[in-house]
Design a protein around this motif. Structure first.
Motif, PDB file in Angstrom:
ATOM      1  N   GLU A 206      11.600   1.141   4.950  1.00  0.00           N
ATOM      2  CA  GLU A 206      12.714   1.793   5.634  1.00  0.00           C
ATOM      3  C   GLU A 206      13.151   3.048   4.883  1.00  0.00           C
ATOM      4  OE1 GLU A 206      17.299   0.802   7.018  1.00  0.00           O
ATOM      5  OE2 GLU A 206      15.985  -0.848   6.405  1.00  0.00           O
ATOM      6  N   GLN A 207      13.063   2.988   3.547  1.00  0.00           N
ATOM      7  CA  GLN A 207      13.535   4.111   2.736  1.00  0.00           C
ATOM      8  C   GLN A 207      12.407   4.817   1.989  1.00  0.00           C
ATOM      9  OE1 GLN A 207      16.372   1.535   0.730  1.00  0.00           O
ATOM     10  NE2 GLN A 207      18.067   2.713   1.583  1.00  0.00           N
ATOM     11  N   GLU A 208      11.186   4.313   2.137  1.00  0.00           N
ATOM     12  CA  GLU A 208      10.028   4.922   1.473  1.00  0.00           C
ATOM     13  C   GLU A 208       8.981   5.233   2.527  1.00  0.00           C
ATOM     14  OE1 GLU A 208       9.130   2.685  -2.462  1.00  0.00           O
ATOM     15  OE2 GLU A 208      10.335   1.341  -1.218  1.00  0.00           O
ATOM     16  N   ASP A 209       8.808   6.515   2.814  1.00  0.00           N
ATOM     17  CA  ASP A 209       7.934   6.947   3.906  1.00  0.00           C
ATOM     18  C   ASP A 209       6.473   6.554   3.712  1.00  0.00           C
ATOM     19  OD1 ASP A 209      10.037   8.063   5.237  1.00  0.00           O
ATOM     20  OD2 ASP A 209       9.627  10.122   4.587  1.00  0.00           O
ATOM     21  N   ASP A 210       6.071   6.337   2.449  1.00  0.00           N
ATOM     22  CA  ASP A 210       4.642   6.076   2.207  1.00  0.00           C
ATOM     23  C   ASP A 210       4.313   4.597   2.028  1.00  0.00           C
ATOM     24  OD1 ASP A 210       5.861   5.707  -0.272  1.00  0.00           O
ATOM     25  OD2 ASP A 210       4.279   6.739  -1.396  1.00  0.00           O
ATOM     26  N   LEU A 211       5.330   3.727   2.181  1.00  0.00           N
ATOM     27  CA  LEU A 211       5.122   2.300   1.909  1.00  0.00           C
ATOM     28  C   LEU A 211       4.691   1.527   3.149  1.00  0.00           C
ATOM     29  CD1 LEU A 211       5.338  -0.159  -0.038  1.00  0.00           C
ATOM     30  CD2 LEU A 211       7.750  -0.326   0.641  1.00  0.00           C
TER      31      LEU A 211
ATOM     32  N   THR B  50     -10.357   3.700   5.691  1.00  0.00           N
ATOM     33  CA  THR B  50      -9.178   3.396   4.873  1.00  0.00           C
ATOM     34  C   THR B  50      -9.018   4.440   3.766  1.00  0.00           C
ATOM     35  OG1 THR B  50     -10.326   1.931   3.309  1.00  0.00           O
ATOM     36  CG2 THR B  50      -9.400   0.911   5.295  1.00  0.00           C
ATOM     37  N   HIS B  51     -10.136   4.973   3.284  1.00  0.00           N
ATOM     38  CA  HIS B  51     -10.088   5.959   2.197  1.00  0.00           C
ATOM     39  C   HIS B  51      -9.397   7.255   2.621  1.00  0.00           C
ATOM     40  CE1 HIS B  51     -12.607   3.618  -0.569  1.00  0.00           C
ATOM     41  NE2 HIS B  51     -13.272   3.242   0.508  1.00  0.00           N
ATOM     42  N   GLU B  52      -9.460   7.553   3.925  1.00  0.00           N
ATOM     43  CA  GLU B  52      -8.832   8.778   4.437  1.00  0.00           C
ATOM     44  C   GLU B  52      -7.309   8.687   4.410  1.00  0.00           C
ATOM     45  OE1 GLU B  52     -10.201   9.099   8.459  1.00  0.00           O
ATOM     46  OE2 GLU B  52     -12.307   8.831   7.883  1.00  0.00           O
ATOM     47  N   MET B  53      -6.802   7.463   4.507  1.00  0.00           N
ATOM     48  CA  MET B  53      -5.363   7.291   4.707  1.00  0.00           C
ATOM     49  C   MET B  53      -4.625   6.638   3.549  1.00  0.00           C
ATOM     50  SD  MET B  53      -5.356   6.160   8.737  1.00  0.00           S
ATOM     51  CE  MET B  53      -7.013   5.496   8.910  1.00  0.00           C
ATOM     52  N   LEU B  54      -5.331   5.823   2.758  1.00  0.00           N
ATOM     53  CA  LEU B  54      -4.706   5.031   1.702  1.00  0.00           C
ATOM     54  C   LEU B  54      -4.860   5.669   0.335  1.00  0.00           C
ATOM     55  CD1 LEU B  54      -5.582   1.246   1.935  1.00  0.00           C
ATOM     56  CD2 LEU B  54      -3.430   2.376   2.471  1.00  0.00           C
ATOM     57  N   ASP B  55      -3.805   5.577  -0.470  1.00  0.00           N
ATOM     58  CA  ASP B  55      -3.891   5.901  -1.891  1.00  0.00           C
ATOM     59  C   ASP B  55      -4.383   4.631  -2.587  1.00  0.00           C
ATOM     60  OD1 ASP B  55      -3.574   6.437  -4.562  1.00  0.00           O
ATOM     61  OD2 ASP B  55      -1.534   7.227  -4.369  1.00  0.00           O
ATOM     62  N   ARG B  56      -5.695   4.507  -2.717  1.00  0.00           N
ATOM     63  CA  ARG B  56      -6.300   3.260  -3.172  1.00  0.00           C
ATOM     64  C   ARG B  56      -5.936   2.892  -4.611  1.00  0.00           C
ATOM     65  NH1 ARG B  56      -9.220   0.925   0.503  1.00  0.00           N
ATOM     66  NH2 ARG B  56      -9.914  -0.549  -1.068  1.00  0.00           N
TER      67      ARG B  56
ATOM     68  N   TYR C 279       0.847  -1.196   0.000  1.00  0.00           N
ATOM     69  CA  TYR C 279       0.000   0.000   0.000  1.00  0.00           C
ATOM     70  C   TYR C 279       0.877   1.238   0.000  1.00  0.00           C
ATOM     71  CZ  TYR C 279      -3.810  -3.039   1.790  1.00  0.00           C
ATOM     72  OH  TYR C 279      -4.758  -4.017   1.980  1.00  0.00           O
ATOM     73  N   ARG C 280       0.316   2.338  -0.516  1.00  0.00           N
ATOM     74  CA  ARG C 280       0.942   3.653  -0.410  1.00  0.00           C
ATOM     75  C   ARG C 280       0.017   4.520   0.440  1.00  0.00           C
ATOM     76  NH1 ARG C 280       6.354   3.449  -1.826  1.00  0.00           N
ATOM     77  NH2 ARG C 280       6.522   1.758  -3.336  1.00  0.00           N
ATOM     78  N   ILE C 281       0.605   5.127   1.460  1.00  0.00           N
ATOM     79  CA  ILE C 281      -0.160   5.893   2.433  1.00  0.00           C
ATOM     80  C   ILE C 281      -0.117   7.375   2.052  1.00  0.00           C
ATOM     81  CG2 ILE C 281      -0.438   6.356   4.915  1.00  0.00           C
ATOM     82  CD1 ILE C 281      -0.502   3.317   3.962  1.00  0.00           C
TER      83      ILE C 281
ATOM     84  N   LYS D 165       0.211  10.463   6.959  1.00  0.00           N
ATOM     85  CA  LYS D 165      -0.761   9.556   7.581  1.00  0.00           C
ATOM     86  C   LYS D 165      -0.171   8.215   8.008  1.00  0.00           C
ATOM     87  CE  LYS D 165      -4.637  11.986   6.637  1.00  0.00           C
ATOM     88  NZ  LYS D 165      -5.612  12.405   7.662  1.00  0.00           N
ATOM     89  N   ARG D 166       1.142   8.024   7.841  1.00  0.00           N
ATOM     90  CA  ARG D 166       1.680   6.682   8.066  1.00  0.00           C
ATOM     91  C   ARG D 166       1.496   6.190   9.498  1.00  0.00           C
ATOM     92  NH1 ARG D 166       7.573   4.232   6.477  1.00  0.00           N
ATOM     93  NH2 ARG D 166       8.255   4.964   8.505  1.00  0.00           N
TER      94      ARG D 166
END
Length: 115
Positions: A53-58, A92-98, A17-19, A23-24
């Motif tokens: 670790e290296q991708e803040d949105d992962l 989930t819609h508030e936080m996730l890039d669906r 997922y990408r956050i 919002k992580r």
């Protein structure tokens, strides 16, 4: 021979997922306090959950199923429940890039530690 019982091959699902920005921490807390406990209560097996670790949105998590039939039954039990539809999914819609959810189905190799 042909009469031997075939060893059951587990099915794994790697979910990436990408956050949404900023919002992580909120997402991880929601997963660990709400989503994962709810899914486990319905019979899901969650093998692990991770942040990049290296991708803040992962955010990555892995689930294990006994078989395709098991997966289908658990999907129905979780995703068709009122709890999921009314309480969990909307948040989930508030936080996730669906648009960027990536699900990979995997089967373990013979010497895999995770089986």
């Amino acid at each position: 021979g042909a009469n031997q019982i075939k060893e059951q091959t587990m099915l794994f699902e790697l979910r990436q997922y990408r956050i949404k920005p900023g919002k992580r921490n909120e997402w991880v807390e929601f997963m660990e306090e709400t989503i994962i406990p709810f899914q486990i209560s319905q019979g899901m097996v969650v093998v692990g959950s991770f942040v990049g670790e290296q991708e803040d949105d992962l955010y990555v998590w892995i689930r294990r199923f006994e078989s395709e039939e098991d997966r289908e039954a658990l999907y129905a039990k979780v995703y068709q429940s009122d709890t999921w539809k009314n309480e969990i999914a909307p948040r989930t819609h508030e936080m996730l890039d669906r648009e960027r959810i990536h699900v990979t189905r995997l089967t373990p190799t013979p010497k895999s530690v995770i089986r």
